[in-house]
Design an enzyme around this catalytic site. Structure first.
Site, mmCIF file in Angstrom:
data_model
loop_
_atom_site.group_PDB
_atom_site.id
_atom_site.type_symbol
_atom_site.label_atom_id
_atom_site.label_comp_id
_atom_site.label_asym_id
_atom_site.label_seq_id
_atom_site.Cartn_x
_atom_site.Cartn_y
_atom_site.Cartn_z
ATOM 1 N N ARG A 7 0.837 -1.211 0.000
ATOM 2 C CA ARG A 7 0.000 0.000 0.000
ATOM 3 C C ARG A 7 0.866 1.251 0.000
ATOM 4 N NH1 ARG A 7 -2.673 2.844 -1.876
ATOM 5 N NH2 ARG A 7 -4.548 3.929 -1.162
ATOM 6 N N CYS A 37 0.999 4.343 -2.748
ATOM 7 C CA CYS A 37 0.850 5.763 -2.421
ATOM 8 C C CYS A 37 2.006 6.578 -2.999
ATOM 9 C CB CYS A 37 0.791 5.953 -0.906
ATOM 10 S SG CYS A 37 -0.800 5.552 -0.170
#
Length: 259
Positions: free
Chosen positions: A216, A220
């Site tokens: 994740r 980002c």
């Protein structure tokens, strides 16, 4: 409104959005699950509907299976993971004395494989590593996060905080610009959460798979047009460590579900 005034107003709005706000007070901190629609919340809370539980079941098989030239299973040392591993995930990343640095839960599992099973490390984001990590973290479901209590972690947490506040990439954004300054607003129609990693590894509907916190974070960084840190890089572990310490006291939800 004339074009010059529009430009000035737009610049002021952008500056206001990018200005670093104070950290979120502990009393106002919320799990990412609280930002989800009721159907997604129901999916997470129901073990029979939560797709992440498939990885937990795979993890149980791996936990009890022999591995490496030592021919040992995780269960040979740790018995039932649901009992012996309770509270463990709540303390990771943790300091490893032999390495003199913090390691996250995935790295700890691989270190155990190498040191005690004489087995090869599992690849990041492989189903087996995610399954074992999900099993261990699931044992701490509902336990409050304790990461960061060890004073040896203090300089590494500080490094992670610096990276959290550091503007990066072509968009010149820091993690804090979204998750401290603009949480509960919308980005491309999706709610911006506070960025507390309470449920990893988690099942993300966008991925149609279980994934780690590092996956994740890399997504980002790519989103702000920055160069993602490599899996397992010290920078990644320090950022992960800061985020977990920032979420101290919040209950673990693994395997969580997210949009």
């Amino acid at each position: 409104m004339n074009p010059a005034r529009i430009i000035v107003v737009a610049a002021l709005l952008i500056a206001a959005c990018l200005a670093r706000a104070a950290e979120i007070p502990p009393a106002e901190r919320r799990s990412g699950s609280s930002f989800m629609a009721p159907d997604s919340q129901a999916m997470q809370s129901d073990d029979t509907a939560n797709p992440g539980m498939l990885w937990v079941l795979d993890g149980e098989k791996l936990w009890n299976g022999k591995a490496g030239t030592a021919g040992k299973a995780c269960a040979d040392c740790h018995q039932d993971a649901r009992v012996s591993m309770k509270g463990i995930a709540a303390r990771y990343p943790a300091y490893d004395k032999a390495l003199a640095r913090p390691v996250d839960l995935e790295q700890r599992i691989n270190l155990c494989r190498v040191r005690h099973q004489q087995a090869t490390p599992l690849a990041y984001e492989s189903r087996d590593l995610l399954a074992l990590t999900a099993l261990v973290a699931r044992a701490s479901h509902g336990v409050g996060i304790e990461t960061g209590a060890d004073p040896q972690l203090a300089p590494f947490i500080a490094n992670g905080r610096d990276r959290y506040l550091q503007r990066q990439g072509q968009l010149n954004l820091a993690c804090s610009n979204c998750h401290d300054d603009n949480w509960d607003k919308l980005l491309a129609g999706a709610a911006i959460t506070q960025g507390h990693p309470t449920g990893y590894p988690l099942y993300r509907l966008e991925w149609q798979s279980l994934g780690s916190l590092q996956r994740r974070l890399r997504a980002c960084l790519s989103g702000i047009r920055a160069q993602p840190y490599n899996y397992g890089a010290p920078e990644m572990i320090e950022l992960e460590l800061y985020l977990m310490s920032r979420a101290r006291g919040m209950p673990i939800e693994t395997p969580a579900v997210r949009p």
